[in-house]
Design an enzyme around this catalytic site. Structure first.
Site, PDB file in Angstrom:
ATOM      1  N   PHE A 221       5.013  -9.558 -10.301  1.00  6.91           N
ATOM      2  CA  PHE A 221       4.723  -9.979 -11.876  1.00  6.91           C
ATOM      3  C   PHE A 221       3.939 -11.012 -11.568  1.00  6.91           C
ATOM      4  O   PHE A 221       3.499 -11.344 -12.589  1.00  6.91           O
ATOM      5  CB  PHE A 221       6.016 -10.294 -12.499  1.00  6.91           C
ATOM      6  CG  PHE A 221       7.014  -9.096 -12.643  1.00  6.91           C
ATOM      7  CD1 PHE A 221       6.461  -7.808 -12.766  1.00  6.91           C
ATOM      8  CD2 PHE A 221       8.287  -9.171 -12.921  1.00  6.91           C
ATOM      9  CE1 PHE A 221       7.299  -6.601 -12.906  1.00  6.91           C
ATOM     10  CE2 PHE A 221       9.121  -8.140 -13.333  1.00  6.91           C
ATOM     11  CZ  PHE A 221       8.642  -6.891 -13.427  1.00  6.91           C
ATOM     12  N   LYS A 222       3.543 -11.564 -10.495  1.00  9.82           N
ATOM     13  CA  LYS A 222       2.589 -12.736 -10.200  1.00  9.82           C
ATOM     14  C   LYS A 222       2.937 -13.733 -11.697  1.00  9.82           C
ATOM     15  O   LYS A 222       2.075 -14.024 -12.349  1.00  9.82           O
ATOM     16  CB  LYS A 222       1.203 -12.352 -10.474  1.00  9.82           C
ATOM     17  CG  LYS A 222       0.662 -11.486  -9.212  1.00  9.82           C
ATOM     18  CD  LYS A 222      -0.533 -11.372  -8.768  1.00  9.82           C
ATOM     19  CE  LYS A 222      -0.826 -10.508  -7.469  1.00  9.82           C
ATOM     20  NZ  LYS A 222      -0.503  -9.187  -7.472  1.00  9.82           N
ATOM     21  N   VAL A 223       4.104 -13.983 -11.479  1.00 10.54           N
ATOM     22  CA  VAL A 223       4.651 -14.950 -12.396  1.00 10.54           C
ATOM     23  C   VAL A 223       4.004 -16.322 -12.651  1.00 10.54           C
ATOM     24  O   VAL A 223       3.793 -17.022 -11.498  1.00 10.54           O
ATOM     25  CB  VAL A 223       5.934 -15.234 -12.357  1.00 10.54           C
ATOM     26  CG1 VAL A 223       6.804 -15.992 -13.507  1.00 10.54           C
ATOM     27  CG2 VAL A 223       6.871 -14.031 -12.259  1.00 10.54           C
TER      28      VAL A 223
ATOM     29  N   ALA B  77      -2.601  -2.928  11.760  1.00 14.02           N
ATOM     30  CA  ALA B  77      -2.349  -3.383  12.966  1.00 14.02           C
ATOM     31  C   ALA B  77      -3.195  -4.769  13.106  1.00 14.02           C
ATOM     32  O   ALA B  77      -2.483  -5.725  13.789  1.00 14.02           O
ATOM     33  CB  ALA B  77      -3.135  -2.602  14.081  1.00 14.02           C
TER      34      ALA B  77
HETATM   35  P1  OMP Z   1      -3.635  -1.001  -2.541  1.00 16.41           P
HETATM   36  O1  OMP Z   1      -5.304  -1.526  -2.783  1.00 16.41           O
HETATM   37  O2  OMP Z   1      -3.832   0.210  -3.186  1.00 16.41           O
HETATM   38  O3  OMP Z   1      -3.432  -0.757  -1.129  1.00 16.41           O
HETATM   39  O4  OMP Z   1      -2.699  -1.680  -3.315  1.00 16.41           O
HETATM   40  C1  OMP Z   1      -2.669  -3.114  -3.057  1.00 16.41           C
HETATM   41  C2  OMP Z   1      -1.415  -3.881  -4.014  1.00 16.41           C
HETATM   42  O5  OMP Z   1      -1.310  -5.221  -3.446  1.00 16.41           O
HETATM   43  C3  OMP Z   1      -1.597  -3.933  -5.387  1.00 16.41           C
HETATM   44  O6  OMP Z   1      -0.321  -3.711  -6.019  1.00 16.41           O
HETATM   45  C4  OMP Z   1      -2.107  -5.310  -5.704  1.00 16.41           C
HETATM   46  O7  OMP Z   1      -1.536  -5.519  -7.046  1.00 16.41           O
HETATM   47  C5  OMP Z   1      -1.385  -6.126  -4.487  1.00 16.41           C
HETATM   48  N1  OMP Z   1      -2.128  -7.137  -4.211  1.00 16.41           N
HETATM   49  C6  OMP Z   1      -3.532  -7.175  -3.836  1.00 16.41           C
HETATM   50  O8  OMP Z   1      -4.143  -6.117  -3.538  1.00 16.41           O
HETATM   51  N2  OMP Z   1      -4.020  -8.216  -3.504  1.00 16.41           N
HETATM   52  C7  OMP Z   1      -3.381  -9.650  -3.703  1.00 16.41           C
HETATM   53  O9  OMP Z   1      -4.088 -10.549  -3.343  1.00 16.41           O
HETATM   54  C8  OMP Z   1      -2.149  -9.631  -3.774  1.00 16.41           C
HETATM   55  C9  OMP Z   1      -1.489  -8.561  -4.205  1.00 16.41           C
HETATM   56  C10 OMP Z   1      -0.058  -8.577  -4.613  1.00 16.41           C
HETATM   57  O10 OMP Z   1       0.306  -9.842  -4.991  1.00 16.41           O
HETATM   58  O11 OMP Z   1       0.559  -7.803  -4.132  1.00 16.41           O
END
Ligand code: OMP
Length: 217
Positions: free
Chosen positions: A61-63, A181
């Site tokens: 939720f990136k609160v 990896a």
């Molecule tokens: P994909 O790019 O589809 O693999 O998804 C990446 C997931 O990580 C998404 O749910 C984003 O909301 C989350 N995410 C990021 O991509 N970058 C960040 O810097 C932080 C997040 C996160 O907090 O999960």
């Protein structure tokens, strides 16, 4: 840590039935599912509980609010079955500490992860220059871990040096160009993968091939 324990699948979609179908296909393969506003807004908050019946759930939720509001959000997420919660750190130590305090009220197994540097190109604008302070604050506030970018392994290494033994969850593998990896070699404990698994014709096969890649680390 077993390679499968390093994988978190981001279930980024809005339809609850589709999300549950994908999670059932993947059940038992990744360490956790990560869910986000699209799913909770689309399917309603009961999806947190429904997904937690299929595996560990991290609520992303990136609160990012004042301590009082943060505490209410954290309480709802954990009450509904979340094992982990992702919070922003730019709101300051008091806001993050409130989430850590609420997590503790639900048990030692509930985790709070603080975003340090974000994985997308825009992550270099505000989060990268402040990553040192965000890392220090996450450690100080007693967070379980941080979020750091698989898209920049050099930065992952840098962040690992600053958070000591805190857990690092690393998004940006696959669709955003990062390598699973390489992220683990650079210091990530776990990687977060969304579209390259959930958008694959065979999500379980896609998840397994990432786990196989992690077996080589
Ligand atoms: P994909 O790019 O589809 O693999 O998804 C990446 C997931 O990580 C998404 O749910 C984003 O909301 C989350 N995410 C990021 O991509 N970058 C960040 O810097 C932080 C997040 C996160 O907090 O999960």
């Amino acid at each position: 840590m077993m390679p499968s324990e390093r994988l978190i699948v981001a279930v980024d979609m809005t339809d609850g039935e589709t999300a549950l179908t994908v999670a059932k296909k993947l059940q038992g393969v990744p360490w956790a599912f990560k869910i986000n506003y699209p799913l909770v807004l689309g399917a309603g908050p009961r999806i947190i509980t429904e997904m937690s019946g299929l595996g560990r759930v991290i609520c992303d939720f990136k609160v990012a609010d004042i301590p009082f509001t943060n505490g209410l959000i954290a309480g709802e997420a954990f009450r509904r079955g979340a094992s982990g919660l992702i919070v922003h750190g730019f709101t300051g130590a008091d806001s993050v500490s409130e989430c850590v305090k609420v997590a503790g009220e639900f048990g030692d197994d509930r985790a709070v992860y603080v975003v340090t540097e974000m994985s997308h190109p825009g992550g270099t604008t505000f989060t990268q220059p402040n990553a040192d302070a965000l890392c220090a604050m996450a450690v100080e506030a007693g967070a379980s871990g941080v979020i750091a970018p698989a898209t920049r392994p050099d930065r992952l290494r840098y962040i690992r040096e600053r958070v000591g033994s805190l857990e690092i969850l690393s998004p940006g593998v696959g669709a955003q160009g990062g390598s699973a990896a390489e992220a683990v070699r650079a210091g990530a404990d776990r990687i977060i993968v969304g579209r390259s698994i959930t958008g694959a014709g065979d999500p379980k096969g896609a998840a397994r091939s990432i786990i196989e890649e992690l077996e080589t680390v």
